[in-house]
Every structure is written in structure tokens, then in C-alpha cells.
Motif scaffolding. Structure first.
Motif, short mmCIF file in Angstrom:
data_model
loop_
_atom_site.label_atom_id
_atom_site.label_comp_id
_atom_site.label_asym_id
_atom_site.label_seq_id
_atom_site.Cartn_x
_atom_site.Cartn_y
_atom_site.Cartn_z
N CYS A 125 0.82 -1.21 0.00
CA CYS A 125 0.00 0.00 0.00
C CYS A 125 0.85 1.27 0.00
O CYS A 125 0.38 2.33 -0.41
CB CYS A 125 -0.93 -0.01 1.21
N VAL B 90 2.41 2.54 -10.11
CA VAL B 90 1.22 1.70 -10.29
C VAL B 90 1.62 0.23 -10.44
O VAL B 90 1.04 -0.66 -9.81
CB VAL B 90 0.40 2.17 -11.51
N PHE C 35 2.79 -1.21 -7.18
CA PHE C 35 1.67 -1.53 -6.28
C PHE C 35 1.03 -2.85 -6.68
O PHE C 35 0.75 -3.70 -5.82
CB PHE C 35 0.65 -0.39 -6.33
N LEU D 52 0.97 3.20 -3.23
CA LEU D 52 -0.09 4.15 -3.53
C LEU D 52 0.24 5.52 -2.97
O LEU D 52 -0.11 6.55 -3.56
CB LEU D 52 -1.42 3.65 -2.96
#
Length: 435
Positions: free
Chosen positions: A103, A187, A190, A106
């Protein structure tokens, strides 16, 4: 279905001369670590260059931040290890750490150019690593035969390092394909991190069942009021994660590790020193960690097997000797190519002979019910010592220059090696662990 459902600690000993397989749980954890390291290294490969050459931080400031990120895991290592031992929740606690690291990508995506948010996201990644490391390593020690712990950690670290090699390459390829679109890197990182969490859930069995039934207590008399026991006092609760230090052998390992950590400059500083000595173009700087990681990958399993054969104390000490030699090379008048190759090779030897070997050395000294907590104590001692080492070396470089700082670091590491050689305890015979 889990990849492995039974622990090797309950298996009968394998006859001598028969080649033993690496436990399935170790391979599963290695796969999870490989995928997670791809995600992590995609965003951290250029961190030293970005902070020092991009943002213009001094070596003192970089040393403080580098030590802060590494030291931020200290408290959560203890908490994570203690929580994993309670109820045998090694997999669950490790999963929380892997999820937190995933996380954090992000956070990088949403941070934009805000330095504070970037630092917070990197700190979250380090916290996730701190939470998961001790429970994961405890699972390896609990699911592997004691006489093969060095090889088991070598296999795991080799798979982990494969991810560390692939991560920067994936990031550079993605940047090249998207014309330096860093958001795309975040991205993809993640998504890869989430894949690692999913693999942990699917492939790795639950934590080892190491709890024992609570002791029975005599019923209280009707007229007697319960008195708070010493174990229920707030100070005692806070000190519970440090309980493994009551074992003399663990205390000696933690102290020796702390002394060596306090004299160990981070590999990021070694890369910066190489760049300073050779005038290496910034384009090639991100490839320096790949050279050290390649050496680690090639040597992790042989170093683990050697440690199983000759004992784990000597490879651990010799590995720090390799780091001392790498630091000394930076003071020698060598050609640039020989200097870069020698330092990276010795740094790979250092990690191969110390990282997993330290856990293999410590694991058998601990009872099964305190395995994660004990490993966390040793890891925390090392992390806190490295905070002081990074800050101290950065200050010495800033005020006295890199050559003086290196001379002081070499002298400190040599002294720490002499002390550690006397402190490290004798290992129990192979095949035996602390009950």
C-alpha cells in the motif's frame, strides 16, 4: 491449497549422506519475497542518487535519513515478533507487513512532488518490512531441519535477491517504454506488491503452533481481592518483547551484532564513495546495487551450505571481514574498473555470509515459542546500531572528508570484529535446538 502443510521440525532425521530437499515452506516464502522485492526495488534503486545529487542533501543529511528509515523498523520488529509468537500467528503478522509495504506504493503515486509524503511512503514501506521480517524468518527456522538452516536461509535469500535484481531492471525498462512516466512505475509496483500478498495467502501455511496451555491457577478465596502481578504491570508489558534477552546466548549474539552494526557503513554510502572516487556518470549509478546483488545471489546458497558444515560463527565474522576489505579498497590507489569490481564483489560476499547466516546462527538458540521474538531482538539491535553508524559516518564525511571518515570506519569495524569474535557463543550441535 497450501504449498506445504507440515513442518519439517517434526520430521525424522534424514540419514547422513542423503541429500535433503529444501522445505516447501521455504520455497514458498522465497517466492513471496522475490515478488515483493521486485515491487520494492522498482522505487528505491535511485534513492541515494536522488537525495544527494538531485535534492542536494549533504552526506550528513543523507546519513540521518538513511539511518532513520532503517531505524524506523526497530520498534515494529519487536512488536511484530512478539505478536507472531503469541498463538503462532507468524503468517498473519507477516501478511500485515507485506500488505503495508504494497500500500505504500499508492502513497508514492499520490504524493506527486511532495517530499514529506514521499518520505512518509518510504517509511511505511520500511515499517512493513520491519513487521514481516522476524515472523517470516521464524517460519523458516521452524520448518527447516536445524542442521540445514544455513542452506534454507541461503535459498530464501537467493530468491529474495533475485527480486532485488529484477526490480530496478523492470523500473528502467518501464521508464524507457513510457518516456519517464514515474506514475506508471508506482502503479506497476503496487500491483506487483499485491501479487506478493496473494502468494503469501495461497502458498504459505499458517504460523507454527508453538503455544502451550496456560498454567492452571488456584481459585481465589472469596474474601481475597486479586492483586496485580508483576507481569501485568505496564513496564513489564512493554518489556515482554525483550524477554529473549534473558537467554545468555541470545544476549551475546545481540551484543556482538550491535557492535558490528555500529561499525558498518551502509551500502548506499559505499556506492556514493565509489561515485565520488571514480566520477562515475549518474546514468550508471543505479546499476551499482545490481552488481552487489548479483554477487549475493550467486554466493547465498554456497555460503549457507558452508555455514552448515563449518559452523555459522566463522562465515558471519569472515563476511564482516570482506566488508572491511571493501572499505579499505576505497582508500587504495586502484584503477577505477578494478576498484568498482572489487568493492561490489566484496559487498556481495558480505551479505551472502552474514544476512541469512545470522538468522541461522540465532534460531537454534531460541525456544520454538519465542523464535520470532528472539530473531526480532537481534534484528532490532542491528538496525538501531546501523542508525548510529549511518549518522556518524555522514557527520564524519561532512566535517572531515571521505578519507578520514573511511579510516575511522575501518578502525571501528576492526575493533568490533575482535570483540564479536569473543562474544559470539558456541553453537549447539547440528540437529538440536533449544526446547
Amino acid at each position: 491449497m497450501y504449498l506445504a502443510t507440515t513442518g519439517r521440525r517434526d520430521a525424522p532425521p534424514t540419514p547422513s549422506g542423503v541429500r535433503r530437499r529444501v522445505p516447501a515452506t521455504v520455497l514458498a516464502l522465497g517466492t513471496v519475497s522475490l515478488v515483493t522485492d521486485v515491487s520494492s526495488e522498482m522505487v528505491t534503486a535511485v534513492l541515494p542518487l536522488y537525495l544527494v545529487l538531485g535534492l542536494g542533501l549533504t552526506p550528513l543529511q543523507f546519513g540521518f535519513l538513511d539511518g532513520l528509515f532503517n531505524g524506523a523498523t526497530a520498534l515494529v520488529r519487536l512488536i511484530g515478533g512478539h505478536a507472531a509468537d503469541r498463538g503462532g500467528r507468524h503468517k498473519r503478522i507477516a501478511g500485515i507487513g507485506y500488505a503495508l509495504s504494497a500500500c505504500s506504493r499508492l502513497g508514492l503515486l499520490l504524493a506527486g512532488g511532495a517530499t514529506g509524503l514521499i518520505a512518509a511512503s518510504l517509511a511505511a514501506d520500511r515499517l512493513g518490512k520491519g513487521i514481516r521480517t522476524a515472523p517470516r524468518d521464524a517460519l523458516i527456522t521452524l520448518e527447516s531441519p536445524p542442521e540445514d538452516l544455513g542452506r534454507a536461509f541461503g535459498v530464501h535469500r537467493a530468491m529474495d535477491t533475485t527480486g532485488a535484481l529484477l526490480g530496478p531492471l523492470a523500473a528502467f525498462a518501464l521508464l524507457w517504454a513510457t518516456a519517464d512516466a514515474y506514475d506508471a512505475v508506482f502503479v506497476v509496483s503496487f500491483c506487483v506488491g499485491l501479487l506478493g500478498v496473494l502468494l503469501l495467502a495461497v502458498l504459505v501455511p499458517g504460523g507454527a503452533r508453538t503455544t502451550t496451555a496456560p498454567p492452571t491457577r488456584a481459585p481465589l478465596r472469596p474474601s481475597a481481592a486479586p492483586r496485580p502481578s508483576a507481569a501485568s504491570r505496564p513496564s513489564a508489558v512493554l518489556l515482554r518483547p525483550l524477554a529473549p534477552l534473558r537467554l545468555p546466548a541470545v544476549r551475546r549474539v545481540a551484543l556482538a551484532t550491535a557492535l558490528l552494526g555500529a561499525a558498518t557503513i551502509g551500502d548506499a554510502f559505499l556506492y556514493l564513495l565509489l561515485q565520488h572516487r571514480t566520477g562515475l556518470d549518474a546514468t550508471w549509478f543505479p546499476f551499482l546495487p545490481l552488481g552487489a546483488a548479483a554477487g549475493y545471489l550467486l554466493l547465498a546458497v554456497p555460503a549457507g551450505r558452508l555455514a552448515d558444515r563449518v559452523g555459522r560463527r566463522r562465515p558471519f565474522l569472515y563476511g564482516h571481514g570482506a566488508l572491511l576489505l571493501a572499505m579499505a579498497l576505497l582508500l587504495a590507489p586502484l584503477p577505477d574498473a578494478l576498484l568498482v569490481g572489487g568493492v561490489l564483489a566484496l559487498l556481495g560476499i558480505f551479505y551472502a555470509a552474514t544476512d541469512g547466516v545470522l538468522m541461522a546462527l540465532t534460531g537454534p538458540l531460541l525456544p520454538a515459542g519465542r523464535r520470532a521474538g528472539g530473531l526480532a531482538v537481534v534484528q532490532t539491535a542491528q538496525a538501531l546500531a546501523k542508525v548510529a553508524a549511518a549518522t556518524g559516518f555522514g557527520a564524519a564525511w561532512t566535517f572531515w572528508g571521505p578519507s578520514t571518515a573511511l579510516l575511522l570506519a575501518c578502525a571501528g569495524l576492526l575493533a568490533a570484529l575482535c570483540c564479536a569474535a569473543r562474544l559470539l557463543p558456541a553453537e549447539p550441535p547440528h540437529g538440536r535446538t533449544t526446547p
